[in-house]
Design a protein around this motif. Structure first.
Motif, short mmCIF file in Angstrom:
data_model
loop_
_atom_site.label_atom_id
_atom_site.label_comp_id
_atom_site.label_asym_id
_atom_site.label_seq_id
_atom_site.Cartn_x
_atom_site.Cartn_y
_atom_site.Cartn_z
N UNK A 1 0.81 -1.23 0.00
CA UNK A 1 0.00 0.00 0.00
C UNK A 1 0.83 1.27 0.00
N UNK A 2 1.77 1.43 0.95
CA UNK A 2 2.53 2.69 1.01
C UNK A 2 3.34 2.97 -0.27
N UNK A 3 3.96 1.94 -0.86
CA UNK A 3 4.77 2.18 -2.08
C UNK A 3 3.85 2.55 -3.25
N UNK A 4 2.68 1.89 -3.33
CA UNK A 4 1.75 2.19 -4.43
C UNK A 4 1.09 3.56 -4.23
N UNK A 5 0.78 3.87 -2.98
CA UNK A 5 0.20 5.19 -2.66
C UNK A 5 1.23 6.28 -3.00
N UNK A 6 2.51 5.99 -2.70
CA UNK A 6 3.60 6.93 -3.02
C UNK A 6 3.67 7.19 -4.52
N UNK A 7 3.42 6.14 -5.31
CA UNK A 7 3.44 6.28 -6.78
C UNK A 7 2.32 7.22 -7.23
N UNK A 8 1.09 7.00 -6.69
CA UNK A 8 -0.05 7.85 -7.08
C UNK A 8 0.20 9.30 -6.65
N UNK A 9 0.73 9.47 -5.43
CA UNK A 9 0.99 10.82 -4.93
C UNK A 9 2.04 11.54 -5.76
N UNK A 10 3.07 10.77 -6.11
CA UNK A 10 4.18 11.37 -6.87
C UNK A 10 3.67 11.90 -8.21
N UNK A 11 2.76 11.15 -8.84
CA UNK A 11 2.29 11.55 -10.16
C UNK A 11 1.18 12.61 -10.10
N UNK A 12 0.26 12.49 -9.11
CA UNK A 12 -0.86 13.44 -9.08
C UNK A 12 -0.59 14.65 -8.20
N UNK A 13 0.25 14.47 -7.17
CA UNK A 13 0.49 15.49 -6.15
C UNK A 13 -0.84 15.93 -5.53
N UNK A 14 -1.77 14.98 -5.41
CA UNK A 14 -3.10 15.28 -4.89
C UNK A 14 -3.51 14.15 -3.97
N UNK B 1 -7.38 6.60 -6.08
CA UNK B 1 -6.59 5.79 -7.02
C UNK B 1 -6.09 4.52 -6.32
N UNK B 2 -5.62 4.66 -5.07
CA UNK B 2 -5.12 3.47 -4.36
C UNK B 2 -6.24 2.45 -4.18
N UNK B 3 -7.42 2.94 -3.80
CA UNK B 3 -8.57 2.01 -3.63
C UNK B 3 -8.89 1.30 -4.94
N UNK B 4 -8.98 2.09 -6.02
CA UNK B 4 -9.29 1.51 -7.34
C UNK B 4 -8.26 0.48 -7.74
N UNK B 5 -6.99 0.85 -7.55
CA UNK B 5 -5.91 -0.04 -8.00
C UNK B 5 -5.91 -1.34 -7.20
N UNK C 1 2.44 -1.69 -11.97
CA UNK C 1 1.94 -1.37 -13.32
C UNK C 1 0.47 -0.99 -13.28
N UNK C 2 -0.32 -1.77 -12.52
CA UNK C 2 -1.77 -1.49 -12.43
C UNK C 2 -2.00 -0.12 -11.76
N UNK C 3 -1.26 0.13 -10.69
CA UNK C 3 -1.45 1.40 -9.96
C UNK C 3 -1.03 2.58 -10.84
N UNK C 4 0.10 2.44 -11.50
CA UNK C 4 0.59 3.55 -12.33
C UNK C 4 -0.40 3.83 -13.47
N UNK C 5 -0.89 2.75 -14.10
CA UNK C 5 -1.83 2.95 -15.21
C UNK C 5 -3.15 3.54 -14.72
N UNK C 6 -3.59 3.14 -13.51
CA UNK C 6 -4.81 3.74 -12.94
C UNK C 6 -4.57 5.24 -12.72
N UNK C 7 -3.38 5.58 -12.27
CA UNK C 7 -3.05 7.00 -12.04
C UNK C 7 -3.01 7.76 -13.36
#
Lengths: 187, 265
Positions: free
Chosen positions: A29-42, A49-53, A77-83
């Motif tokens: 969770x934390x690494x994938x959440x970090x990916x979404x945060x890094x890309x969206x900054x939101x 996004x984390x829930x969806x992924x 890959x799934x998390x990044x593509x969801x983002x």
């Protein structure tokens, strides 16, 4: 994560065992959440996004092939593509063309507070900023080496040298973390 | 072969593998990358390394998500509860009252039974979770100890290191032998083993007084323990290509690598 624990999580998810989701969330969770945060900054968007992924990972577990990728790679890959899908929707809505080449990330409003930024910085403060920029361009922004060199405004040769050095630094940090864990476990 | 090596190098430099690892490639590109991974061990190795680096870098950028997300997710993956049963009408109030009393009594018993079963189930699940964690910890711990022992052996001051090199059709062969004479231990690590034709294997030999004594058949990249007793008497180490499974006598004409040992006093 050890291959055994990874395999255990995959098996639990395949059996629709709720503990699989719990372990997935705790370990990835934390690494994938970090990916979404890094890309969206939101933060709000990253929460969704984390829930969806994670639900996509849960629902599509039958398409995971351990021969093709490690489980984390597949989840990433799934998390990044969801983002990326989210960013495209936002971009379409706002009709803002801040596109990098024809396939990439669209910077939007930065809603991270100072504490969040400091927290991120503390975790990666062992890496030189020029290395962070090359690693980000490859692992998060999905640029080719040529595109990344162009984006960072440095010659391709310099980019490749920095990339090699960044990966070497990353491995050195990994060794440091292993030694620290070993020290904590044995002290 | 040089053209092929150049092709691999160009592929690794292209950034396609980096994009594949983060899931940013098209279906056509996926096929290309997966073919390269399947056909070239160097690409497979680079891919595995990239996956480890991605995991590490993603964890360096990890941020703890809000706890409510976990609760919502766990609720979403919970199995659906069965609908409650419906009861039909009764002909008179006595039977209705009797049914209600019986129903209340049954519900009470059912509730207690459900509570009891739920608690038992929770105990079983918690015990299973604990056992799983304990098993994982023990496995990790034993793996760590094995690695520590290997590392301690390799890094010991009196462990001698012999790097055996060779080339098979332009592809490098790298085998490292570690020998600790005082401890009476020896092992080999195999860094690169170029593929051979079907029905062939590499074989490691020790030259003892002019006679080749077999130490190991090398057909995978796993580390192997070899006889320190034989190394003690040997003057050099040799690798030959033999029939699959190894030969009783070394085919010296198929020698691919050799290194002298400094063990003879």
């Amino acid at each position: 994560m050890t291959p055994i624990l990874e395999q255990h999580i995959v098996e639990l998810i395949k059996q629709n065992d709720q503990r699989g989701m719990s372990l997935l969330y705790e370990h990835y969770g934390p690494a994938l959440y970090g990916c979404a945060l890094k890309l969206t900054k939101d933060k709000d968007a990253s929460n969704d996004i984390l829930q969806d992924a994670l639900l996509k990972i849960w629902n599509n577990n039958s398409s995971y092939n351990p021969k093709k990728a490690k489980f984390f790679t597949w989840c990433y890959g799934i998390t990044r593509n969801t983002t990326i899908d989210y960013l495209r929707k936002v971009q379409k809505k706002q009709s803002k063309e801040i596109q990098i080449k024809d396939r990439d990330v669209y910077p939007i409003e930065d809603t991270l507070n100072q504490d969040d930024k400091e927290s991120l910085k503390r975790q990666i403060n062992t890496l030189d900023t020029k290395y962070i920029s090359v690693l980000d361009s490859v692992f998060y922004k999905g640029m080719t080496h040529m595109e990344a060199a162009d984006y960072l405004d440095i010659p391709l040769g310099t980019f490749k040298t920095r990339m090699r050095a960044a990966l070497s630094e990353l491995r050195a940090i990994n060794k440091g973390i292993t030694v620290l864990l070993w020290f904590l476990m044995t002290s | 072969m040089k053209i092929e090596n150049q092709h691999i190098e160009e592929f690794l430099q292209s950034g396609l593998l980096d994009r594949y690892v983060i899931g940013d490639t098209s279906d056509g590109e996926n096929i290309e990358v997966e073919n390269m991974i399947a056909q070239h061990p160097e690409v497979q190795s680079a891919y595995n390394q990239l996956q480890d680096e991605l995991y590490l870098y993603a964890n360096l950028n990890a941020v703890t998500p809000p706890e409510y997300i976990k609760e919502q997710l766990l609720n979403k993956v919970l199995p659906l509860k069965e609908d409650e049963s419906h009861y039909g009408n009764h002909e008179n109030w006595l039977s209705i009252a009797a049914a209600i009393v019986a129903l209340l009594a049954l519900s009470g018993l059912g509730y207690l039974y459900q509570q009891n079963s739920g608690l038992k189930q929770e105990i079983v699940e918690t015990t299973t979770q604990f056992e799983n964690l304990e098993r994982d910890y023990e496995l990790n711990d034993s793996q760590k100890r094995i690695l520590e022992l290997r590392l301690a052996f390799i890094e010991a001051g009196d462990t001698e290191k012999y790097l055996m090199r060779g080339y098979i059709k332009d592809e490098p062969l790298r085998v490292i032998a570690y020998y600790n004479q005082p401890a009476g231990k020896a092992q080999i690590e195999i860094a690169a083993l170029p593929p051979l034709e079907a029905g062939q294997d590499y074989q490691l030999w020790a030259d003892v007084d002019g006679e080749m004594v077999s130490l190991a058949v090398l057909n995978d990249l796993k580390p192997k323990t070899i006889s320190a007793e034989i190394l003690k008497k040997a003057s050099d180490l040799n690798i030959t290509i033999e029939k699959a499974g190894g030969s009783k006598q070394a085919s010296v004409e198929n020698l691919v690598s050799s290194i002298p040992l400094n063990t003879i006093p």
